[in-house]
Enzyme design. Structure first.
Site, PDB file in Angstrom:
ATOM      1  N   HIS A 161      -0.203  11.534   7.789  1.00  0.00           N
ATOM      2  CA  HIS A 161      -0.871  10.213   7.860  1.00  0.00           C
ATOM      3  C   HIS A 161      -0.046   9.296   8.753  1.00  0.00           C
ATOM      4  CE1 HIS A 161      -3.146   6.793   5.685  1.00  0.00           C
ATOM      5  NE2 HIS A 161      -2.490   6.248   6.697  1.00  0.00           N
ATOM      6  N   HIS A 167      -0.320   6.086  12.063  1.00  0.00           N
ATOM      7  CA  HIS A 167      -1.071   5.226  12.984  1.00  0.00           C
ATOM      8  C   HIS A 167      -0.340   5.235  14.321  1.00  0.00           C
ATOM      9  CE1 HIS A 167      -3.601   3.527   9.760  1.00  0.00           C
ATOM     10  NE2 HIS A 167      -2.539   3.800   9.023  1.00  0.00           N
ATOM     11  N   LYS A 221     -11.854   9.728   7.358  1.00  0.00           N
ATOM     12  CA  LYS A 221     -11.127   8.721   6.593  1.00  0.00           C
ATOM     13  C   LYS A 221     -12.075   7.692   5.999  1.00  0.00           C
ATOM     14  CE  LYS A 221      -7.546   6.265   5.202  1.00  0.00           C
ATOM     15  NZ  LYS A 221      -6.496   5.607   5.981  1.00  0.00           N
ATOM     16  N   HIS A 279      -8.418   5.747   1.657  1.00  0.00           N
ATOM     17  CA  HIS A 279      -7.634   4.540   1.362  1.00  0.00           C
ATOM     18  C   HIS A 279      -8.140   4.047   0.014  1.00  0.00           C
ATOM     19  CE1 HIS A 279      -5.319   0.835   2.490  1.00  0.00           C
ATOM     20  NE2 HIS A 279      -5.984   0.449   1.424  1.00  0.00           N
ATOM     21  N   HIS A 302      -1.365   7.560   0.743  1.00  0.00           N
ATOM     22  CA  HIS A 302      -0.318   6.570   0.421  1.00  0.00           C
ATOM     23  C   HIS A 302      -0.428   6.008  -0.989  1.00  0.00           C
ATOM     24  CE1 HIS A 302      -3.587   3.994   1.708  1.00  0.00           C
ATOM     25  NE2 HIS A 302      -3.383   4.188   2.983  1.00  0.00           N
ATOM     26  N   LEU A 347      -0.179  -2.160   3.106  1.00  0.00           N
ATOM     27  CA  LEU A 347      -1.261  -1.945   2.138  1.00  0.00           C
ATOM     28  C   LEU A 347      -1.463  -0.457   1.928  1.00  0.00           C
ATOM     29  CD1 LEU A 347      -3.813  -4.672   3.293  1.00  0.00           C
ATOM     30  CD2 LEU A 347      -2.615  -4.562   1.087  1.00  0.00           C
ATOM     31  N   ASP A 391       2.397   6.932   6.877  1.00  0.00           N
ATOM     32  CA  ASP A 391       1.637   5.691   7.089  1.00  0.00           C
ATOM     33  C   ASP A 391       2.404   4.746   8.011  1.00  0.00           C
ATOM     34  OD1 ASP A 391      -0.605   4.122   6.932  1.00  0.00           O
ATOM     35  OD2 ASP A 391      -0.031   3.134   5.076  1.00  0.00           O
ATOM     36  N   HIS A 393       3.100  -2.892  14.175  1.00  0.00           N
ATOM     37  CA  HIS A 393       2.470  -4.130  14.663  1.00  0.00           C
ATOM     38  C   HIS A 393       3.524  -4.862  15.483  1.00  0.00           C
ATOM     39  CE1 HIS A 393      -1.196  -4.053  12.186  1.00  0.00           C
ATOM     40  NE2 HIS A 393      -0.450  -3.496  11.249  1.00  0.00           N
ATOM     41  N   ALA A 445      -0.534  -6.176   7.805  1.00  0.00           N
ATOM     42  CA  ALA A 445       0.019  -5.167   6.895  1.00  0.00           C
ATOM     43  C   ALA A 445       0.462  -3.955   7.697  1.00  0.00           C
ATOM     44  CB  ALA A 445      -1.041  -4.759   5.886  1.00  0.00           C
TER      45      ALA A 445
HETATM   46  O1  DOR Z   1      -0.232  -1.337   5.782  1.00  0.00           O
HETATM   47  C1  DOR Z   1      -1.152  -0.763   6.346  1.00  0.00           C
HETATM   48  N1  DOR Z   1      -1.283  -0.774   7.681  1.00  0.00           N
HETATM   49  N2  DOR Z   1      -2.069  -0.137   5.605  1.00  0.00           N
HETATM   50  C2  DOR Z   1      -3.168   0.384   6.138  1.00  0.00           C
HETATM   51  O2  DOR Z   1      -3.958   0.910   5.392  1.00  0.00           O
HETATM   52  C3  DOR Z   1      -3.445   0.250   7.582  1.00  0.00           C
HETATM   53  C4  DOR Z   1      -2.220   0.082   8.342  1.00  0.00           C
HETATM   54  C5  DOR Z   1      -2.455  -0.372   9.766  1.00  0.00           C
HETATM   55  O3  DOR Z   1      -3.292   0.199  10.457  1.00  0.00           O
HETATM   56  O4  DOR Z   1      -1.761  -1.286  10.213  1.00  0.00           O
HETATM   57 ZN    ZN Z   2      -2.605   4.220   7.031  1.00  0.00          ZN
END
Ligand code: DOR
Ligand code: ZN
Length: 346
Positions: free
Chosen positions: A14, A16, A100, A137, A175, A220, A248, A252, A264
């Site tokens: 998992h 991003h 997802k 999720h 997660h 999150l 996860d 950002h 998040a």
């Molecule tokens: O904290 C998180 N960030 N939780 C998620 O489910 C998505 C992720 C994000 O894409 O930034």
């Molecule tokens: Zn995620």
């Protein structure tokens, strides 16, 4: 004391990776640590079709450092009006590892997600038929439900009934953050598993408020209580193949986190295995790390275990304050602090 730990080459189930310049910045971290990774589809706009997933896969492969054999495993973003035929196309494509489920409004870029699970019942039935994995999720989104209770409520109201309604659907509860989620997965029928992040193993919710509000600890599902964290440690280190690694890692830009309404997500790709090693070491369970990181994931997904190994050494190093993130920067987990383990070979 263990000073070196050699594991079969692991995967991240998992992650991003974002897109564009941001992808170029973060991919080398994941590609260095892992042979494969399940790539989340919450881009803007989301990855809702096999054609979009194929193009995204090409961009990820093109962003790999020279010589890297990292393989992205793609996912589709479920939405209310997803046609059932897209699942047939996903199966036929051969590079889609699952679909997802983002409850609409649950997290970053989830506004196009599913507003009511009944809207995608036919899609879920087809996924079960074809053996396409559902990644979930697991949080309800109702304003009136306390943010710390949203995972538990999701289990009761959505996930438990869904798992019963589709008895052959393979489901990964992503997660997980609570004792309730651990208990649910342990007691669930065959074909239900969960991923666990490094942050939910290492921190409880006090961390978000230690000495002031600390936006880099906001993700999150949000961090939970100490008893929840202990329960996750037991699950991850207990050798139960239903629990496996999913970072996860969710980068950002610094300004998007250090803001009056911060995003998040915690970035862990630079040191994911080292952070897991710390959590396992604290539990006296370093011998259980290989199953969690390298064996149980591929077994659940019916994929071959990776050939080759990686080695971690017990050697302290300092994490930089930030890494480049396109034209911006991302603040990583443990920024300006030390990590006790270091990957020395891949
Ligand atoms: O904290 C998180 N960030 N939780 C998620 O489910 C998505 C992720 C994000 O894409 O930034
Ligand atoms: Zn995620």
């Amino acid at each position: 004391m263990t000073v070196e730990l050699t594991l079969r080459r692991p995967d991240d189930w998992h992650v991003h990776l974002r897109d564009g310049e941001a992808l170029m910045s973060v991919l080398p971290h994941t590609a260095k640590q892992f042979a494969r990774a399940i790539v989340m589809p919450n881009l803007k706009p989301p990855v809702t079709t096999v054609a979009l997933a194929g193009a995204y896969r090409d961009r990820i492969r093109a962003a790999r450092p020279p010589g890297s054999d990292f393989e992205p495993l793609m996912t589709l973003y479920l939405f209310d009006k997803m046609p059932v035929e897209e699942i047939d196309r996903a199966k036929a494509a051969g590079f889609i590892a699952g679909c997802k489920l983002y409850p609409a409004g649950a997290t970053t870029h989830s506004d196009a997600g599913v507003t009511d699970i009944r809207h995608i019942d036919a899609v879920l039935a087809r996924m079960a038929e074809l053996g396409v994995v559902l990644q979930v999720h697991g949080e309800v989104t109702h304003e009136h439900v306390d943010i710390f209770d949203r995972e538990q409520r999701f289990i009761d109201d959505v996930l438990a009934p869904l798992v019963e309604r589709h008895p052959t659907l393979k489901v990964v509860f992503e997660h997980i953050t609570t004792r309730a989620a651990v208990d649910f997965v342990v007691g669930a029928r065959a074909g239900v598993a969960a991923t666990i992040t490094p942050q939910h193993l290492l921190f409880n919710r006090n961390e978000i408020f230690r000495g002031g509000i600390r936006p880099h600890f906001y993700c999150l599902p949000v961090l939970k209580t100490e008893p929840d964290r202990r329960s996750l440690i037991e699950a991850a280190t207990g050798g139960n193949p239903r629990f496996f690694l999913g970072t996860d890692s969710a980068p950002h830009a610094r300004g998007a986190k250090e803001s009056s309404c911060g995003c998040a997500g915690m970035y862990s790709a630079h040191a994911a295995l080292e952070l897991y090693a710390e959590a396992f070491e604290e539990a006296g369970a370093l011998d259980k790390l290989e199953g969690f990181a390298s064996l149980f994931g591929p077994d659940f997904y019916d994929m071959p275990r990776n050939p080759g190994t990686i080695t971690l050494r017990r050697e302290e190093w300092s994490v930089p304050s930030a890494f480049a993130f396109g034209s911006d920067v991302v603040v990583p987990m443990r920024a300006n602090e030390k990590i006790r383990w270091r990957m020395i070979s891949t």
